[in-house]
Design an enzyme around this catalytic site. Structure first.
Site, PDB file in Angstrom:
ATOM      1  N   GLY A  43       2.797   5.902   9.179  1.00  0.00           N
ATOM      2  CA  GLY A  43       3.068   5.269   7.896  1.00  0.00           C
ATOM      3  C   GLY A  43       4.243   5.942   7.213  1.00  0.00           C
ATOM      4  O   GLY A  43       5.412   5.672   7.512  1.00  0.00           O
ATOM      5  N   GLY A  44       3.944   6.851   6.298  1.00  0.00           N
ATOM      6  CA  GLY A  44       4.973   7.491   5.473  1.00  0.00           C
ATOM      7  C   GLY A  44       6.172   8.012   6.258  1.00  0.00           C
ATOM      8  O   GLY A  44       7.327   7.770   5.870  1.00  0.00           O
ATOM      9  N   GLU A  87      -6.336  -0.544   5.270  1.00  0.00           N
ATOM     10  CA  GLU A  87      -5.985  -1.083   3.944  1.00  0.00           C
ATOM     11  C   GLU A  87      -6.346  -2.563   3.850  1.00  0.00           C
ATOM     12  O   GLU A  87      -6.753  -3.048   2.800  1.00  0.00           O
ATOM     13  CB  GLU A  87      -4.491  -0.828   3.659  1.00  0.00           C
ATOM     14  CG  GLU A  87      -4.252   0.651   3.355  1.00  0.00           C
ATOM     15  CD  GLU A  87      -2.892   1.187   3.764  1.00  0.00           C
ATOM     16  OE1 GLU A  87      -1.968   0.399   4.007  1.00  0.00           O
ATOM     17  OE2 GLU A  87      -2.777   2.430   3.854  1.00  0.00           O
ATOM     18  N   ASN A  94       4.544   1.865  10.762  1.00  0.00           N
ATOM     19  CA  ASN A  94       3.918   0.877   9.881  1.00  0.00           C
ATOM     20  C   ASN A  94       4.544   1.070   8.504  1.00  0.00           C
ATOM     21  O   ASN A  94       4.178   1.974   7.774  1.00  0.00           O
ATOM     22  CB  ASN A  94       2.402   1.123   9.845  1.00  0.00           C
ATOM     23  CG  ASN A  94       1.697   0.247   8.815  1.00  0.00           C
ATOM     24  OD1 ASN A  94       2.281  -0.699   8.297  1.00  0.00           O
ATOM     25  ND2 ASN A  94       0.448   0.571   8.526  1.00  0.00           N
ATOM     26  N   TRP A  95       5.496   0.190   8.210  1.00  0.00           N
ATOM     27  CA  TRP A  95       6.232   0.360   6.946  1.00  0.00           C
ATOM     28  C   TRP A  95       5.387  -0.010   5.727  1.00  0.00           C
ATOM     29  O   TRP A  95       5.778   0.277   4.601  1.00  0.00           O
ATOM     30  CB  TRP A  95       7.498  -0.514   6.954  1.00  0.00           C
ATOM     31  CG  TRP A  95       8.530  -0.082   7.948  1.00  0.00           C
ATOM     32  CD1 TRP A  95       8.537   1.066   8.695  1.00  0.00           C
ATOM     33  CD2 TRP A  95       9.732  -0.788   8.292  1.00  0.00           C
ATOM     34  NE1 TRP A  95       9.655   1.115   9.487  1.00  0.00           N
ATOM     35  CE2 TRP A  95      10.407  -0.018   9.254  1.00  0.00           C
ATOM     36  CE3 TRP A  95      10.286  -2.000   7.889  1.00  0.00           C
ATOM     37  CZ2 TRP A  95      11.623  -0.413   9.815  1.00  0.00           C
ATOM     38  CZ3 TRP A  95      11.493  -2.407   8.447  1.00  0.00           C
ATOM     39  CH2 TRP A  95      12.145  -1.612   9.396  1.00  0.00           C
ATOM     40  N   LYS A  96       4.283  -0.696   5.955  1.00  0.00           N
ATOM     41  CA  LYS A  96       3.448  -1.184   4.844  1.00  0.00           C
ATOM     42  C   LYS A  96       4.324  -2.020   3.889  1.00  0.00           C
ATOM     43  O   LYS A  96       5.267  -2.652   4.345  1.00  0.00           O
ATOM     44  CB  LYS A  96       2.756  -0.018   4.144  1.00  0.00           C
ATOM     45  CG  LYS A  96       2.031   0.879   5.157  1.00  0.00           C
ATOM     46  CD  LYS A  96       1.091   1.871   4.551  1.00  0.00           C
ATOM     47  CE  LYS A  96       0.461   2.705   5.653  1.00  0.00           C
ATOM     48  NZ  LYS A  96      -0.595   3.566   5.191  1.00  0.00           N
ATOM     49  N   GLY A 105      -2.106   8.672   4.519  1.00  0.00           N
ATOM     50  CA  GLY A 105      -1.318   8.834   3.300  1.00  0.00           C
ATOM     51  C   GLY A 105      -1.773   9.985   2.421  1.00  0.00           C
ATOM     52  O   GLY A 105      -1.335  10.116   1.282  1.00  0.00           O
ATOM     53  N   HIS A 117      -5.920  -3.023   9.932  1.00  0.00           N
ATOM     54  CA  HIS A 117      -5.578  -1.760   9.270  1.00  0.00           C
ATOM     55  C   HIS A 117      -6.604  -1.491   8.177  1.00  0.00           C
ATOM     56  O   HIS A 117      -7.090  -2.421   7.522  1.00  0.00           O
ATOM     57  CB  HIS A 117      -4.169  -1.836   8.683  1.00  0.00           C
ATOM     58  CG  HIS A 117      -3.696  -0.503   8.211  1.00  0.00           C
ATOM     59  ND1 HIS A 117      -4.052   0.005   6.984  1.00  0.00           N
ATOM     60  CD2 HIS A 117      -2.954   0.453   8.821  1.00  0.00           C
ATOM     61  CE1 HIS A 117      -3.523   1.221   6.863  1.00  0.00           C
ATOM     62  NE2 HIS A 117      -2.851   1.506   7.962  1.00  0.00           N
ATOM     63  N   SER A 169      -1.199  10.573   8.497  1.00  0.00           N
ATOM     64  CA  SER A 169      -0.359  11.724   8.153  1.00  0.00           C
ATOM     65  C   SER A 169       0.241  12.416   9.379  1.00  0.00           C
ATOM     66  O   SER A 169       0.358  13.641   9.416  1.00  0.00           O
ATOM     67  CB  SER A 169      -1.134  12.720   7.286  1.00  0.00           C
ATOM     68  OG  SER A 169      -1.564  12.096   6.082  1.00  0.00           O
ATOM     69  N   GLU A 183      -7.457   5.670  13.270  1.00  0.00           N
ATOM     70  CA  GLU A 183      -6.905   6.137  12.005  1.00  0.00           C
ATOM     71  C   GLU A 183      -8.040   6.514  11.063  1.00  0.00           C
ATOM     72  O   GLU A 183      -8.603   5.642  10.377  1.00  0.00           O
ATOM     73  CB  GLU A 183      -6.064   5.030  11.354  1.00  0.00           C
ATOM     74  CG  GLU A 183      -4.886   4.589  12.189  1.00  0.00           C
ATOM     75  CD  GLU A 183      -3.777   4.000  11.316  1.00  0.00           C
ATOM     76  OE1 GLU A 183      -2.669   4.539  11.359  1.00  0.00           O
ATOM     77  OE2 GLU A 183      -4.034   3.028  10.581  1.00  0.00           O
TER      78      GLU A 183
HETATM   79  P1  PGA Z   1       0.342   7.614   7.081  1.00  0.00           P
HETATM   80  O1  PGA Z   1      -0.194   6.128   7.376  1.00  0.00           O
HETATM   81  O2  PGA Z   1       1.118   8.050   8.283  1.00  0.00           O
HETATM   82  O3  PGA Z   1       1.208   7.458   5.858  1.00  0.00           O
HETATM   83  O4  PGA Z   1      -0.856   8.457   6.831  1.00  0.00           O
HETATM   84  C1  PGA Z   1      -0.641   5.750   8.654  1.00  0.00           C
HETATM   85  C2  PGA Z   1      -1.114   4.325   8.628  1.00  0.00           C
HETATM   86  O5  PGA Z   1      -1.692   3.899   7.618  1.00  0.00           O
HETATM   87  O6  PGA Z   1      -0.905   3.576   9.597  1.00  0.00           O
END
Ligand code: PGA
Length: 250
Positions: free
Chosen positions: A233-234, A97, A9-11, A173, A95, A212, A167
């Site tokens: 994500g990251g 967010e 997930n590149w966001k 993050g 998600h 994470s 999640e």
């Molecule tokens: P993260 O994000 O790996 O940076 O914690 C995961 C996500 O939000 O899908």
């Protein structure tokens, strides 16, 4: 046997140049990924470029959100059909967010899941509790509510070819990963809740962990019986980290 899935997930990250480097790096390392399905979920504007770079490779691509509407006067929105037009196989829905910053409700997320599925996309339904909810001891209640919104709208069969991502919001993050035991506990709860409606659907649905996940904690997380891969994500922005997680899913 469920095929493991690792989805990046590149966001809202990347540029044409950085995405080229990232995708070249991922493609170069895919020879060592022999079991997991690998997907990258890109920002909309980069989808044509991602399609051009990934077509004919083992890496699939998807989007991070979609509209519940089919077409028309919905300024700024992107439909399921448009995503299919660019060869998307997957789309993330709900998600945390989007739930937090765009006020997406459980009902709206369930509708997005249904619309995606009807268009032939594989939706990745995100669920998970905040730190406050975990501390209050209502993790299962929250996750059940998020899941039940879909089951009530579409029936449990909607999960037949779908994907759920657990999640915990406090792990996204933040560098704080749920322990493999904490994650497994919630994954087993989710699968059990689906099984109470339909055992076959529960056996087949893939439940990813997200929050994470990194190459060093992925092996232990993915080795748990109900953890079928990750939503990353990251670490999905660095080819070596993303590939490290994909290899852990082998
Ligand atoms: P993260 O994000 O790996 O940076 O914690 C995961 C996500 O939000 O899908």
């Amino acid at each position: 046997m469920r095929q493991p899935l690792v989805a990046g997930n590149w966001k809202m990250n990347g540029s044409r140049e950085s995405i080229k480097v990232l995708l070249d790096g991922i493609k170069d390392g895919m020879g060592e990924v022999n079991r997991a399905a690998v997907v990258v979920c890109a920002p909309y504007v980069y989808l044509p470029g991602v399609q051009a770079r990934l077509e004919g490779t083992a890496v699939e691509w998807g989007a991070q959100d979609l509209s519940i509407e089919a077409s028309g006067a919905y300024t700024g929105e992107i439909s399921a059909a448009m995503l299919r037009d660019f060869g998307c196989g997957y789309v993330i829905v709900g998600h945390s967010e989007r739930r937090a910053y765009h006020g997406e409700s459980d009902a709206l997320v369930a509708k997005k899941y249904a619309v995606a599925r009807a268009a032939g996309l594989i939706p990745i339904l995100c669920v998970g509790e905040t730190l406050d909810e975990r501390e209050q001891g209502i993790t299962e209640e929250v996750v059940a509510r998020q899941l039940d919104a879909l089951i009530e709208l579409e029936g449990v069969a909607a999960l037949t070819d779908g994907v759920i991502a657990y999640e915990p919001v406090w792990a996204i993050g933040t560098g704080k990963t749920a322990s493999p035991e904490q994650a497994q506990e919630v994954h087993a709860f989710i699968r059990g809740r689906v099984a109470a409606k339909d055992a076959d659907v529960a056996e087949g649905v893939r439940i990813l962990y997200g929050g994470s996940m990194k190459p060093d904690n992925a092996p232990e997380l993915i080795s748990k019986p109900d953890i079928d891969g990750g939503l990353i994500g990251g670490a999905s922005l660095k080819p070596e980290d993303f590939l490290g997680i994909c290899k852990a899913a082998n």
